[in-house]
Design an enzyme around this catalytic site. Structure first.
Site, mmCIF file in Angstrom:
data_model
loop_
_atom_site.group_PDB
_atom_site.id
_atom_site.type_symbol
_atom_site.label_atom_id
_atom_site.label_comp_id
_atom_site.label_asym_id
_atom_site.label_seq_id
_atom_site.Cartn_x
_atom_site.Cartn_y
_atom_site.Cartn_z
ATOM 1 N N TYR A 3 3.787 7.301 -13.298
ATOM 2 C CA TYR A 3 4.565 6.224 -12.554
ATOM 3 C C TYR A 3 3.643 5.380 -12.119
ATOM 4 O O TYR A 3 3.945 4.026 -12.399
ATOM 5 C CB TYR A 3 5.072 7.035 -11.463
ATOM 6 C CG TYR A 3 5.792 6.082 -10.430
ATOM 7 C CD1 TYR A 3 7.176 5.323 -10.696
ATOM 8 C CD2 TYR A 3 5.429 5.806 -9.173
ATOM 9 C CE1 TYR A 3 7.469 4.292 -9.775
ATOM 10 C CE2 TYR A 3 5.676 5.001 -8.381
ATOM 11 C CZ TYR A 3 6.896 4.223 -8.514
ATOM 12 O OH TYR A 3 7.495 3.299 -7.607
ATOM 13 N N GLU B 247 14.598 4.982 -3.252
ATOM 14 C CA GLU B 247 13.875 4.467 -2.058
ATOM 15 C C GLU B 247 14.532 5.049 -0.833
ATOM 16 O O GLU B 247 13.820 5.394 0.075
ATOM 17 C CB GLU B 247 13.288 3.018 -2.211
ATOM 18 C CG GLU B 247 12.565 2.721 -3.124
ATOM 19 C CD GLU B 247 11.042 3.137 -3.032
ATOM 20 O OE1 GLU B 247 10.698 3.755 -1.965
ATOM 21 O OE2 GLU B 247 10.403 3.101 -3.938
ATOM 22 N N TRP C 248 7.016 10.252 -1.749
ATOM 23 C CA TRP C 248 7.558 9.641 -2.805
ATOM 24 C C TRP C 248 7.556 10.548 -3.964
ATOM 25 O O TRP C 248 8.384 10.693 -4.687
ATOM 26 C CB TRP C 248 6.990 8.344 -3.282
ATOM 27 C CG TRP C 248 7.503 7.794 -4.424
ATOM 28 C CD1 TRP C 248 6.576 7.608 -5.741
ATOM 29 C CD2 TRP C 248 8.703 7.279 -4.521
ATOM 30 N NE1 TRP C 248 7.716 6.783 -6.530
ATOM 31 C CE2 TRP C 248 8.692 6.628 -6.088
ATOM 32 C CE3 TRP C 248 9.914 7.244 -4.038
ATOM 33 C CZ2 TRP C 248 9.886 6.151 -6.600
ATOM 34 C CZ3 TRP C 248 10.717 6.527 -4.554
ATOM 35 C CH2 TRP C 248 10.857 6.122 -5.655
#
Length: 189
Positions: free
Chosen positions: A22, A44, A52
């Site tokens: 990522y 998000e 995350w």
């Protein structure tokens, strides 16, 4: 590989292969595609209060659960869909976040209609729609929010968006390359 030839990357991604991928391929890279911007809006918002990596590990489950991140389809989700999603162990089963995703999908479509695209709207907050390139020696020096994320978040809240406070907004800006917070020397900068 010698120490001099070692790849330098932001320390926040650690060694988890999913996180590294990522970081290397997505984070901080400018995104102008509405569907991808919608994907990150959902992800998000789901991340609020969580790490995350938790959301990243569930990303493919979110893709299936939220109609491949098709805003038009998500905007049509009903109470039955909410109950289905509340039973889906592959996503974060938080009713408020699920309801916010559906609400935000409807608003996303209204922004597209008003501005031609969500991309034009969100990138319109930046001078000439170009990323802000920050300079940090350590990722710990990067802010969690800025005056700009305050402004964008406030404008989106006025439109009715949920789970998009200034910190989530700034994370969205980082994820979609509106700001590039890769540390100085990171190969992905």
């Amino acid at each position: 590989m010698t120490q001099e030839n070692a790849i330098v990357r932001c320390a926040w991604c650690g060694t988890d292969p999913l996180y590294v991928k990522y970081h290397d391929e997505e984070w901080g890279k400018p995104v102008y595609d509405d569907q991808t911007l919608f994907e990150f809006l959902i992800l998000e918002s789901a991340q609020a209060g969580l790490s995350w990596i938790t959301v990243l590990r569930k990303r493919e489950n979110y893709r299936k659960a939220f109609a491949e991140f098709d805003a038009k389809k998500v905007a049509k989700f009903t109470a039955t869909d909410i109950e289905r999603l509340m039973q889906d162990i592959g996503i974060i089963r938080n009713r408020q976040k699920i309801e916010a995703a559906i609400n935000n999908a409807k608003l996303f479509l209204s922004v597209q209609e008003e501005h031609g695209s969500f991309s034009d709207y969100i990138w319109g907050f930046l001078p000439v729609k170009k990323p802000i390139i920050n300079s940090f020696e350590d990722h710990k020096n990067a802010p969690a929010w800025t005056e700009l994320s305050d402004r964008i978040s406030a404008e989106m809240k006025k439109k009715g968006f949920k789970f998009f406070g200034t910190t989530i907004c700034y994370a969205h800006m980082q994820a979609t390359g509106m700001v590039n917070d890769h540390i100085d020397g990171c190969f992905a900068k």
